[in-house]
Scaffold this active site. Structure first.
Site, PDB file in Angstrom:
ATOM      1  N   HIS A  11      70.651  29.010  32.798  1.00 41.99           N
ATOM      2  CA  HIS A  11      70.007  29.864  31.794  1.00 41.99           C
ATOM      3  C   HIS A  11      68.493  29.643  31.789  1.00 41.99           C
ATOM      4  O   HIS A  11      67.910  29.383  32.822  1.00 41.99           O
ATOM      5  CB  HIS A  11      70.636  29.630  30.417  1.00 41.99           C
ATOM      6  CG  HIS A  11      72.139  29.722  30.454  1.00 41.99           C
ATOM      7  ND1 HIS A  11      72.803  30.921  30.510  1.00 41.99           N
ATOM      8  CD2 HIS A  11      73.085  28.745  30.490  1.00 41.99           C
ATOM      9  CE1 HIS A  11      74.116  30.695  30.556  1.00 41.99           C
ATOM     10  NE2 HIS A  11      74.312  29.385  30.567  1.00 41.99           N
ATOM     11  N   GLU A  25      71.835  25.500  25.003  1.00 42.51           N
ATOM     12  CA  GLU A  25      72.274  24.992  26.303  1.00 42.51           C
ATOM     13  C   GLU A  25      71.109  24.849  27.273  1.00 42.51           C
ATOM     14  O   GLU A  25      71.023  23.863  28.021  1.00 42.51           O
ATOM     15  CB  GLU A  25      73.336  25.923  26.884  1.00 42.51           C
ATOM     16  CG  GLU A  25      73.855  25.513  28.241  1.00 42.51           C
ATOM     17  CD  GLU A  25      74.869  26.496  28.808  1.00 42.51           C
ATOM     18  OE1 GLU A  25      75.361  26.239  29.921  1.00 42.51           O
ATOM     19  OE2 GLU A  25      75.155  27.521  28.151  1.00 42.51           O
ATOM     20  N   HIS A  78      75.404  23.025  33.558  1.00 46.00           N
ATOM     21  CA  HIS A  78      75.601  23.838  32.364  1.00 46.00           C
ATOM     22  C   HIS A  78      76.275  23.015  31.278  1.00 46.00           C
ATOM     23  O   HIS A  78      76.678  21.879  31.510  1.00 46.00           O
ATOM     24  CB  HIS A  78      76.487  25.051  32.681  1.00 46.00           C
ATOM     25  CG  HIS A  78      75.810  26.110  33.482  1.00 46.00           C
ATOM     26  ND1 HIS A  78      75.459  27.334  32.955  1.00 46.00           N
ATOM     27  CD2 HIS A  78      75.426  26.135  34.784  1.00 46.00           C
ATOM     28  CE1 HIS A  78      74.886  28.069  33.902  1.00 46.00           C
ATOM     29  NE2 HIS A  78      74.847  27.354  35.028  1.00 46.00           N
ATOM     30  N   GLU A 143      80.042  21.739  34.163  1.00 50.02           N
ATOM     31  CA  GLU A 143      79.994  21.973  32.721  1.00 50.02           C
ATOM     32  C   GLU A 143      80.046  20.606  32.036  1.00 50.02           C
ATOM     33  O   GLU A 143      81.091  19.971  31.960  1.00 50.02           O
ATOM     34  CB  GLU A 143      81.178  22.827  32.280  1.00 50.02           C
ATOM     35  CG  GLU A 143      81.235  24.231  32.892  1.00 50.02           C
ATOM     36  CD  GLU A 143      80.395  25.245  32.137  1.00 50.02           C
ATOM     37  OE1 GLU A 143      79.546  24.812  31.311  1.00 50.02           O
ATOM     38  OE2 GLU A 143      80.567  26.455  32.362  1.00 50.02           O
TER      39      GLU A 143
END
Length: 221
Positions: A11, A25, A78, A143
């Site tokens: 992101h 995040e 992430h 993740e």
């Protein structure tokens, strides 16, 4: 030449990623990527980044950057999110398919993160993700816990340095296992030469070599 890795902080910029109680995040993963990169660089890895500041790039742009740079691995960091707060907890790694060195590296990263305190949710296939589908090198999306899990956030904040070290160790352990060292790593590691086969070949050739030596001696006046 040293192994090269492009680290991607997911992101960024106008895309905050998952958000929970004001926590974004994009901020968590950028800080983590920079810490991982420092560890890897100190271990002799050539590290590149998709971003080191709060900017936005599309997943396709990130994959293109990695391809153009010709790096050996692409690691995207992430944080996960669930429909309801505190519904799930743990870490998981996503890859294009369950094969090659990327699969082993993903398992090693998860195992290292489990030692920090996270629950290991396993390695999963996500062939639809652009950064896994469009990259030409082994690629993994990690993740690192659920951002809307209070327990995962506690682990993330209290063990931040250990988490960065765990991910770096998962990468480095895989390279060491595969003997990549300072050689270029590939999706399918080249098999070691069969030493027994090499020895057999040498034995079979020995009579011909001796015959050649004797013939040469007979030709000497």
């Amino acid at each position: 030449m040293p192994v090269s890795i492009m680290l991607d902080a997911g992101h960024g910029g106008r895309d905050p990623g998952a958000v929970y109680n004001g926590r974004q995040e994009k901020d968590d993963v950028l800080k983590l990527v920079l810490a991982i990169g420092e560890i890897l660089q100190n271990s002799g890895i050539d590290v590149e980044y998709t971003r080191t500041t709060d900017i936005y790039e599309t997943p396709f742009q990130k994959a293109t950057e990695a391809n153009e740079a010709g790096v050996d691995f692409f690691i995207s960091i992430h944080r996960n999110s669930s429909p309801l707060a505190n519904q799930y907890m743990g870490v998981e790694s996503l890859i294009y398919n369950l094969s090659g060195i990327k699969y082993e590296m993903a398992e090693n990263i998860n195992a290292q993160l489990e030692t920090v305190g996270f629950k290991d949710l396993g390695v999963k296939v996500r062939p639809n993700l652009v950064v896994l589908r469009r990259t030409k090198m082994p690629a993994i999306l990690v993740e690192v816990g659920f951002i809307n899990s209070d327990s995962d956030n506690t682990i993330f904040d209290k063990n931040f340095n250990d988490i960065a070290q765990a991910i770096a160790d998962g990468i480095l352990d895989t390279l060491e296992e595969k003997g990549s060292g300072n050689q270029k790593a590939q999706e399918t590691v080249r098999p070691h030469r069969n030493q027994e086969g090499l020895l057999l070949t040498q034995i079979l050739l020995l009579p011909f070599l001796l015959l050649t030596v004797l013939q040469n001696q007979m030709l000497v006046p």
